[in-house]
Design a protein around this motif. Structure first.
Motif, PDB file in Angstrom:
ATOM      1  N   UNK A 104      38.475  37.089  39.071  1.00 25.46           N
ATOM      2  CA  UNK A 104      38.769  38.344  39.784  1.00 25.46           C
ATOM      3  C   UNK A 104      37.712  38.613  40.847  1.00 25.46           C
ATOM      4  N   UNK A 105      36.459  38.311  40.544  1.00 24.23           N
ATOM      5  CA  UNK A 105      35.379  38.500  41.501  1.00 24.23           C
ATOM      6  C   UNK A 105      35.570  37.611  42.727  1.00 24.23           C
ATOM      7  N   UNK A 106      35.910  36.348  42.504  1.00 26.27           N
ATOM      8  CA  UNK A 106      36.148  35.429  43.622  1.00 26.27           C
ATOM      9  C   UNK A 106      37.311  35.928  44.486  1.00 26.27           C
ATOM     10  N   UNK A 141      50.395  37.030  34.606  1.00 23.08           N
ATOM     11  CA  UNK A 141      51.182  37.630  33.525  1.00 23.08           C
ATOM     12  C   UNK A 141      50.704  39.039  33.208  1.00 23.08           C
ATOM     13  N   UNK A 142      49.418  39.292  33.413  1.00 24.36           N
ATOM     14  CA  UNK A 142      48.859  40.627  33.177  1.00 24.36           C
ATOM     15  C   UNK A 142      48.997  41.549  34.388  1.00 24.36           C
ATOM     16  N   UNK A 143      49.561  41.039  35.471  1.00 26.42           N
ATOM     17  CA  UNK A 143      49.778  41.856  36.668  1.00 26.42           C
ATOM     18  C   UNK A 143      48.532  42.071  37.517  1.00 26.42           C
ATOM     19  N   UNK A 144      47.474  41.270  37.290  1.00 23.64           N
ATOM     20  CA  UNK A 144      46.227  41.470  38.022  1.00 23.64           C
ATOM     21  C   UNK A 144      46.153  40.662  39.312  1.00 23.64           C
ATOM     22  N   UNK A 145      46.902  39.563  39.383  1.00 23.55           N
ATOM     23  CA  UNK A 145      46.954  38.774  40.614  1.00 23.55           C
ATOM     24  C   UNK A 145      48.404  38.435  40.917  1.00 23.55           C
ATOM     25  N   UNK A 146      48.634  38.039  42.171  1.00 21.62           N
ATOM     26  CA  UNK A 146      49.989  37.663  42.579  1.00 21.62           C
ATOM     27  C   UNK A 146      49.926  36.430  43.461  1.00 21.62           C
ATOM     28  N   UNK A 177      44.435  39.404  44.569  1.00 24.25           N
ATOM     29  CA  UNK A 177      44.479  40.531  43.639  1.00 24.25           C
ATOM     30  C   UNK A 177      45.661  41.436  43.969  1.00 24.25           C
ATOM     31  N   UNK A 178      46.279  41.980  42.926  1.00 21.39           N
ATOM     32  CA  UNK A 178      47.266  43.042  43.114  1.00 21.39           C
ATOM     33  C   UNK A 178      46.486  44.354  43.218  1.00 21.39           C
ATOM     34  N   UNK A 179      47.124  45.437  43.627  1.00 28.81           N
ATOM     35  CA  UNK A 179      46.412  46.725  43.619  1.00 28.81           C
ATOM     36  C   UNK A 179      45.871  47.079  42.230  1.00 28.81           C
ATOM     37  N   UNK A 180      46.634  46.791  41.193  1.00 21.95           N
ATOM     38  CA  UNK A 180      46.159  47.045  39.826  1.00 21.95           C
ATOM     39  C   UNK A 180      44.956  46.147  39.524  1.00 21.95           C
ATOM     40  N   UNK A 181      45.025  44.907  39.949  1.00 28.04           N
ATOM     41  CA  UNK A 181      43.924  43.973  39.743  1.00 28.04           C
ATOM     42  C   UNK A 181      42.658  44.418  40.454  1.00 28.04           C
ATOM     43  N   UNK A 214      41.831  47.527  41.275  1.00 27.50           N
ATOM     44  CA  UNK A 214      41.319  48.709  40.564  1.00 27.50           C
ATOM     45  C   UNK A 214      40.602  48.294  39.282  1.00 27.50           C
ATOM     46  N   UNK A 215      41.224  47.387  38.543  1.00 28.18           N
ATOM     47  CA  UNK A 215      40.634  46.918  37.282  1.00 28.18           C
ATOM     48  C   UNK A 215      39.313  46.190  37.543  1.00 28.18           C
ATOM     49  N   UNK A 216      39.308  45.321  38.568  1.00 29.79           N
ATOM     50  CA  UNK A 216      38.081  44.595  38.864  1.00 29.79           C
ATOM     51  C   UNK A 216      36.978  45.543  39.323  1.00 29.79           C
ATOM     52  N   UNK A 217      37.301  46.531  40.121  1.00 32.02           N
ATOM     53  CA  UNK A 217      36.284  47.481  40.599  1.00 32.02           C
ATOM     54  C   UNK A 217      35.588  48.152  39.420  1.00 32.02           C
ATOM     55  N   UNK A 218      36.348  48.569  38.423  1.00 27.93           N
ATOM     56  CA  UNK A 218      35.750  49.198  37.235  1.00 27.93           C
ATOM     57  C   UNK A 218      34.864  48.202  36.490  1.00 27.93           C
ATOM     58  N   UNK A 219      35.338  46.973  36.354  1.00 31.70           N
ATOM     59  CA  UNK A 219      34.561  45.945  35.667  1.00 31.70           C
ATOM     60  C   UNK A 219      33.273  45.634  36.443  1.00 31.70           C
TER      61      UNK A 219
END
Length: 171
Positions: free
Chosen positions: A61-63, A97-102, A116-120, A122-127
């Motif tokens: 996700x970082x990459x 499958x988790x909706x984090x990337x497309x 990254x998807x928009x959800x991905x 947002x999730x990565x920013x928090x992480x």
């Protein structure tokens, strides 16, 4: 445990009873490995506990976050993460499958590009924000000068490693 700044400037005792100077490099490597492993274990555990994630997922996700909207091919991601294309492909499938990337449309169906998807995002920013706090806490006992000195020494070590491995590969 005392703060690092309070420790004397001498070399810390070796748990193995001290090694001759010829073993200095080996002791250094073992200390680096111990510190690196401990940091990695701590971060991995916190990612599991706080986000139900793994370190490889965070790294992918970082990459992708750094790549932005252009995304990455599986080969580019594998190169950045220093893993095989197969590892990245499996990781990407789970993140999709988790909706984090497309997957992104491309001209060559043999080359898969993902972002990254928009959800991905947002999730990565928090992480990433939590990750930054964890790393700051892990190095909190170092003064600014000590952290700067260690960074300089590690950068010098990195250059030495690159030069040495380049010579061995090309010499």
């Amino acid at each position: 445990m005392p703060a690092l700044a309070a420790l004397p400037d001498r070399i810390l005792p070796d748990r193995l009873g001290g090694a001759p100077d010829g073993k200095r490099s080996l002791r250094l490597w073992l200390r680096l490995l111990t510190c690196s492993t401990r940091i990695e274990q701590t971060v991995a555990q916190r990612l599991r506990d706080d986000f139900g994630s793994t370190l490889p997922r965070f790294d992918m996700l970082s990459a992708l976050d750094r790549a932005g909207e252009a995304g990455l091919t599986m080969g580019e991601a594998a190169g950045m993460l220093m893993v095989s294309n197969g590892n990245v492909t499996g990781l990407a499938a789970r993140l999709k499958a988790d909706g984090l990337i497309e997957a992104m449309a491309g001209t060559d169906r043999r080359v898969q590009r993902v972002r990254l998807t928009p959800i991905g995002r947002t999730r990565f920013t928090a992480m990433a924000q939590a990750h930054e706090r964890w790393i700051e806490a892990l190095f909190a006992d170092l003064t600014t000068d000590e952290a700067d000195d260690l960074t300089r020494l590690l950068e010098r070590t990195k250059r030495s490693l690159h030069a040495t491995t380049f010579e061995e590969l090309n010499g």
